[in-house]
Design an enzyme around this catalytic site. Structure first.
Site, PDB file in Angstrom:
ATOM      1  N   SER A   1       0.813  -1.201   0.000  1.00 50.78           N
ATOM      2  CA  SER A   1       0.000   0.000   0.000  1.00 50.78           C
ATOM      3  C   SER A   1       0.854   1.262   0.000  1.00 50.78           C
ATOM      4  O   SER A   1       1.928   1.309   0.610  1.00 50.78           O
ATOM      5  CB  SER A   1      -0.900   0.013   1.244  1.00 50.78           C
ATOM      6  OG  SER A   1      -1.546   1.265   1.400  1.00 50.78           O
TER       7      SER A   1
ATOM      8  N   TYR B   1      -1.848   5.615  -4.875  1.00 50.55           N
ATOM      9  CA  TYR B   1      -2.884   6.640  -4.924  1.00 50.55           C
ATOM     10  C   TYR B   1      -2.303   7.860  -5.625  1.00 50.55           C
ATOM     11  O   TYR B   1      -1.136   8.208  -5.404  1.00 50.55           O
ATOM     12  CB  TYR B   1      -3.348   7.041  -3.521  1.00 50.55           C
ATOM     13  CG  TYR B   1      -4.246   6.033  -2.841  1.00 50.55           C
ATOM     14  CD1 TYR B   1      -5.586   5.921  -3.193  1.00 50.55           C
ATOM     15  CD2 TYR B   1      -3.754   5.213  -1.832  1.00 50.55           C
ATOM     16  CE1 TYR B   1      -6.410   5.010  -2.559  1.00 50.55           C
ATOM     17  CE2 TYR B   1      -4.574   4.299  -1.192  1.00 50.55           C
ATOM     18  CZ  TYR B   1      -5.900   4.205  -1.567  1.00 50.55           C
ATOM     19  OH  TYR B   1      -6.715   3.294  -0.950  1.00 50.55           O
TER      20      TYR B   1
ATOM     21  N   THR C   1      -5.140   2.685  -7.564  1.00 50.07           N
ATOM     22  CA  THR C   1      -6.495   2.565  -7.024  1.00 50.07           C
ATOM     23  C   THR C   1      -7.344   3.720  -7.544  1.00 50.07           C
ATOM     24  O   THR C   1      -6.997   4.892  -7.350  1.00 50.07           O
ATOM     25  CB  THR C   1      -6.461   2.565  -5.490  1.00 50.07           C
ATOM     26  OG1 THR C   1      -5.834   1.360  -5.041  1.00 50.07           O
ATOM     27  CG2 THR C   1      -7.867   2.618  -4.912  1.00 50.07           C
TER      28      THR C   1
ATOM     29  N   LYS D   1      -7.163  -0.659 -10.055  1.00 49.53           N
ATOM     30  CA  LYS D   1      -7.874  -1.377  -8.995  1.00 49.53           C
ATOM     31  C   LYS D   1      -9.140  -0.619  -8.614  1.00 49.53           C
ATOM     32  O   LYS D   1      -9.090   0.561  -8.290  1.00 49.53           O
ATOM     33  CB  LYS D   1      -6.978  -1.537  -7.760  1.00 49.53           C
ATOM     34  CG  LYS D   1      -7.605  -2.329  -6.617  1.00 49.53           C
ATOM     35  CD  LYS D   1      -6.617  -2.485  -5.479  1.00 49.53           C
ATOM     36  CE  LYS D   1      -7.182  -3.374  -4.373  1.00 49.53           C
ATOM     37  NZ  LYS D   1      -8.317  -2.750  -3.670  1.00 49.53           N
TER      38      LYS D   1
ATOM     39  N   HIS E   1     -13.202  -2.330  -3.003  1.00 51.92           N
ATOM     40  CA  HIS E   1     -12.375  -1.807  -1.906  1.00 51.92           C
ATOM     41  C   HIS E   1     -12.744  -2.450  -0.569  1.00 51.92           C
ATOM     42  O   HIS E   1     -12.672  -1.826   0.486  1.00 51.92           O
ATOM     43  CB  HIS E   1     -12.534  -0.285  -1.814  1.00 51.92           C
ATOM     44  CG  HIS E   1     -11.299   0.437  -1.370  1.00 51.92           C
ATOM     45  ND1 HIS E   1     -10.509   1.149  -2.233  1.00 51.92           N
ATOM     46  CD2 HIS E   1     -10.711   0.574  -0.146  1.00 51.92           C
ATOM     47  CE1 HIS E   1      -9.507   1.688  -1.575  1.00 51.92           C
ATOM     48  NE2 HIS E   1      -9.596   1.346  -0.303  1.00 51.92           N
TER      49      HIS E   1
ATOM     50  N   ARG F   1      -8.341  -8.780   4.586  1.00 52.74           N
ATOM     51  CA  ARG F   1      -8.513  -8.970   6.026  1.00 52.74           C
ATOM     52  C   ARG F   1      -7.991 -10.322   6.528  1.00 52.74           C
ATOM     53  O   ARG F   1      -7.403 -10.377   7.606  1.00 52.74           O
ATOM     54  CB  ARG F   1      -9.990  -8.797   6.395  1.00 52.74           C
ATOM     55  CG  ARG F   1     -10.482  -7.353   6.284  1.00 52.74           C
ATOM     56  CD  ARG F   1     -11.943  -7.249   6.688  1.00 52.74           C
ATOM     57  NE  ARG F   1     -12.470  -5.896   6.600  1.00 52.74           N
ATOM     58  CZ  ARG F   1     -13.121  -5.395   5.537  1.00 52.74           C
ATOM     59  NH1 ARG F   1     -13.290  -6.167   4.461  1.00 52.74           N
ATOM     60  NH2 ARG F   1     -13.573  -4.157   5.546  1.00 52.74           N
TER      61      ARG F   1
END
Length: 368
Positions: free
Chosen positions: A116, A139, A165, A237, A261, A316
């Site tokens: 990320s 981003y 993203t 994404k 997302h 997750r």
């Protein structure tokens, strides 16, 4: 009192659901609100899980499955399985080793990880720790100069792809986080990015969303600009509509990730599994097409591939494993999911991933 991370795997850790149970005992309310929560009433979070349960597998029997495997080719790399780690921010919230532990586990198990932009470890340190391919999730940084500087760092560090993203030009309203008063603890930050540039000055009647935050958000022109200025393959994404998929490829994207997302941005979004077949039909068989959202079992991976995915990403579940036992936990979870996928393939008559076709699935109208 929160329990410490494990240093060995107990006998009752047998699936992703078990890791969630263990993680709940090891994370404080602040971290759990960030990890478990979604946007609004979390309807999309629930739908992401339910949609895989609405699909049934119709196995074929007595096939010759000798020499079967789960290997796949993705953007020039051969992976031992099609289960990638999705970009998740601030992983030192969940374990002191953070993103370096996750990348180590992914590579050790013959897979890949996506880091990320909001990682809590430097992208260079994660690259050193990773024995396998890494992709960098990006981003848009408010302007082209700042964005390209981050891209150059990823290129120099050896990342194999960029993942832009596109579904979060503004952050989702995550009520669970708001109720918990979520904040980053001291010492944990997005260490790879600088403070954002100031937003435009707004008039009295201007919208802070439309005229403020969205004024510096990227559009299709920025996607094309980025694709032309990096030597890395660019994936988009957050695609859920076939027209956006086609337009992304026209703008220079090398692949797409079908995603909502994780239900964290816009509640009531269409589940990625529902969008996947239409997008595969729109882009053709050769485009790398990944999917995420609600995957908890190897049979979910099997179903995703039957719907048209080239590979999947998990989010997750591997953070639950990270919180439970660091890199050891993430590696063990990946092994469990790969074994579940192998078993699902063997019992449904699929020798390789190429044998997993749409006719393997049926919609369940009355699931018991």
């Amino acid at each position: 009192m929160m329990r410490p991370a494990l240093t060995q795997i107990p006998a009752d850790l047998l699936c992703a659901g078990d890791y969630e149970r263990y993680a709940l005992e090891r994370l404080d309310c602040n971290a759990l609100a960030y990890l478990q929560g979604g946007a609004g009433d979390e309807l999309t979070c629930a739908a992401n899980l339910r949609v895989w349960q609405e699909l049934a597998i119709v196995p074929r029997m007595l096939r010759d499955l000798r020499g079967g495997h789960t290997r796949c080719q993705l953007l020039g790399d051969e992976l031992q399985h099609p289960i990638l780690l999705a970009p998740v921010a601030y992983q030192r919230l969940f374990h002191a080793d953070g993103e370096t532990a996750s990348a180590l586990a992914a590579g050790t198990l013959g897979g890949a990880a996506v880091l990320s932009s909001f990682a809590s470890c430097t992208l260079e340190a994660v690259a050193v720790a990773a024995p396998g391919p890494l992709w960098f999730q990006l981003y848009w940084q408010g302007d082209s100069e700042r964005t390209l500087a981050l891209v150059r760092r990823a290129e120099q560090a050896g990342y194999r792809a960029l993942v832009l993203t596109v579904d979060a030009p503004v952050a989702g309203l995550r009520n669970r986080e708001q109720r918990a008063g979520f904040q980053l603890p001291p010492g944990i930050a997005a260490v790879n990015i600088d403070a954002p540039p100031p937003l435009p000055a707004l008039g009295a009647d201007a919208s802070p969303v439309f005229d403020g935050l969205l004024a510096v958000a990227p559009g299709w022109a920025e996607v094309q600009w980025l694709a032309q200025r990096t030597r890395l393959p660019l994936l988009l994404k957050g695609i859920l509509h076939p027209d956006d998929a086609r337009r992304g490829l026209q703008a220079g994207a090398a692949g797409l990730i079908v995603s909502n997302h994780g239900g964290r941005v816009l509640d009531s979004q269409w589940p990625a599994a529902k969008a996947l077949p239409g997008i595969r039909a729109a882009v053709g068989a050769e485009v790398p097409l990944l999917v995420d959202g609600g995957i908890r079992r190897g049979t979910d991976v099997l179903k995703a591939l039957a719907l048209g995915a080239s590979a999947v990403l998990i989010g997750r579940p591997y953070i639950h494993a990270l919180a439970t036992a660091g890199a050891l936990g993430v590696a063990h979870l990946l092994r469990l999911l790969r074994e579940e996928l192998e078993m699902g393939m063997a019992l449904s008559g699929c020798r390789t991933l190429a044998d997993i076709q749409p006719e393997l699935l049926r919609r369940v109208d009355d699931w018991p």
